[in-house]
Design an enzyme around this catalytic site. Structure first.
Site, PDB file in Angstrom:
ATOM      1  N   HIS A 273       0.700  -1.305  -0.100  1.00 15.64           N
ATOM      2  CA  HIS A 273       0.155   0.421   0.097  1.00 15.64           C
ATOM      3  C   HIS A 273       0.716   1.163   0.212  1.00 15.64           C
ATOM      4  O   HIS A 273       2.408   1.298   0.935  1.00 15.64           O
ATOM      5  CB  HIS A 273      -0.794   0.361   0.951  1.00 15.64           C
ATOM      6  CG  HIS A 273      -1.783   1.601   1.472  1.00 15.64           C
ATOM      7  ND1 HIS A 273      -2.877   1.389   0.376  1.00 15.64           N
ATOM      8  CD2 HIS A 273      -1.489   2.366   2.060  1.00 15.64           C
ATOM      9  CE1 HIS A 273      -2.799   2.744   0.773  1.00 15.64           C
ATOM     10  NE2 HIS A 273      -2.754   3.415   1.557  1.00 15.64           N
TER      11      HIS A 273
ATOM     12  N   GLU B 101       7.974   1.217  -2.451  1.00 11.63           N
ATOM     13  CA  GLU B 101       7.367   0.229  -3.146  1.00 11.63           C
ATOM     14  C   GLU B 101       8.407  -0.720  -3.186  1.00 11.63           C
ATOM     15  O   GLU B 101       8.627  -1.756  -3.395  1.00 11.63           O
ATOM     16  CB  GLU B 101       6.449   0.435  -3.814  1.00 11.63           C
ATOM     17  CG  GLU B 101       4.801   1.097  -2.841  1.00 11.63           C
ATOM     18  CD  GLU B 101       4.378   1.783  -4.523  1.00 11.63           C
ATOM     19  OE1 GLU B 101       4.109   0.780  -5.250  1.00 11.63           O
ATOM     20  OE2 GLU B 101       3.747   2.779  -4.193  1.00 11.63           O
TER      21      GLU B 101
HETATM   22  C1  GRF Z   1       0.413   1.864  -7.861  1.00 11.83           C
HETATM   23  O1  GRF Z   1      -0.374   3.234  -6.924  1.00 11.83           O
HETATM   24  C2  GRF Z   1       0.580   1.654  -6.088  1.00 11.83           C
HETATM   25  O2  GRF Z   1       1.317   3.209  -5.705  1.00 11.83           O
HETATM   26  C3  GRF Z   1       0.003   0.866  -6.231  1.00 11.83           C
HETATM   27  O3  GRF Z   1      -0.292   0.604  -6.796  1.00 11.83           O
HETATM   28  C4  GRF Z   1      -0.598   0.891  -8.071  1.00 11.83           C
HETATM   29  C5  GRF Z   1      -0.286   0.388  -9.342  1.00 11.83           C
HETATM   30  O4  GRF Z   1       1.057   0.184  -9.210  1.00 11.83           O
HETATM   31  N1  GRF Z   1       0.527  -0.417  -5.362  1.00 11.83           N
HETATM   32  P1  GRF Z   1       1.807  -0.914 -10.087  1.00 11.83           P
HETATM   33  O5  GRF Z   1       2.335  -0.611 -10.759  1.00 11.83           O
HETATM   34  O6  GRF Z   1       0.800  -1.494 -10.887  1.00 11.83           O
HETATM   35  O7  GRF Z   1       2.718  -2.196  -9.938  1.00 11.83           O
END
Ligand code: GRF
Length: 207
Positions: free
Chosen positions: A109, A180
């Site tokens: 998250h 992340e």
């Molecule tokens: C991003 O907003 C990330 O913060 C959340 O999901 C969204 C897409 O992530 N975890 P990703 O590029 O598809 O992994």
């Protein structure tokens, strides 16, 4: 550790996992499959490029949510995962799946939970709320998935600086790049090596 990664969008967190397995940052782990609810998710292209089995199971393609929930869980079970990773996955997880994979399903998250989390807080909305509140640090959280939204036991968190003039897009990018894409691979590696346990609803790291 056999993992299945659930995605809905660009798949940059999936890419961090793919790269982590390749570079050895994530040890003892195999990506058994990638499942998306969105046929156009670029994440599915990333899986294909790396020869990872992928599948699209969309709620739109079933007569009811109940039937989707059943078919979706069947599709996940078919990969026989030890761990399910929600990486930007935007569909509500069926209760039966939460039960079956308790403490074996994790989510990333893009905030320091319990701030800016829960229903409605996803994608850019998280960063818009953080900037509106004027926080000085932002960040990301990896947690086990339970019945609530972003309420399960916290595994790892990482903070990033909020800078003057940040827009939601700029902050989102910094949180993705510096938080992340770092803590999600690290959490998977810790789990793959038996370093994570849950006691009284909290995560303990085993040395
Ligand atoms: C991003 O907003 C990330 O913060 C959340 O999901 C969204 C897409 O992530 N975890 P990703 O590029 O598809 O992994």
């Amino acid at each position: 550790l056999r993992i299945v990664v659930l995605v809905s969008g660009g798949g940059t967190n999936l890419q961090a996992i793919i790269d982590g397995v390749k570079d050895g940052i994530i040890s003892n782990t195999e990506i058994a499959g990638v499942i998306s609810n969105n046929r156009n998710a670029y994440a599915l292209k990333r899986a294909e490029e790396h020869g990872i089995p992928s599948l699209c199971v969309s709620p739109k393609e079933f007569e009811s949510r109940e039937i989707f929930n059943e078919k979706f869980l069947e599709a996940v079970n078919a990969y026989e995962p030890d761990l399910i990773v929600l990486a930007g996955f935007l569909v509500v997880i069926p209760p039966a799946m939460i039960e079956k994979y308790r403490n074996r399903m994790i989510n990333i998250h893009p905030s320091l939970i319990p701030s800016f989390c829960g229903k409605g807080y996803y994608g850019l909305k998280v960063h818009e709320a953080a900037l509106a509140r004027g926080v000085k640090v932002a960040g990301a959280t990896v947690h086990f998935v339970d019945e609530g939204t972003d309420t399960g036991p916290i595994i790892l968190q990482k903070a990033v600086e909020v800078e003057d003039g940040d827009t939601p897009e700029v902050l989102q990018r910094r949180v993705m790049e510096q938080a992340e894409w770092k803590i999600l691979p690290r959490a998977i590696d810790l789990i793959a090596n038996g370093k994570v346990m849950v006691e009284d609803g909290k995560v303990k790291m085993i040395q």
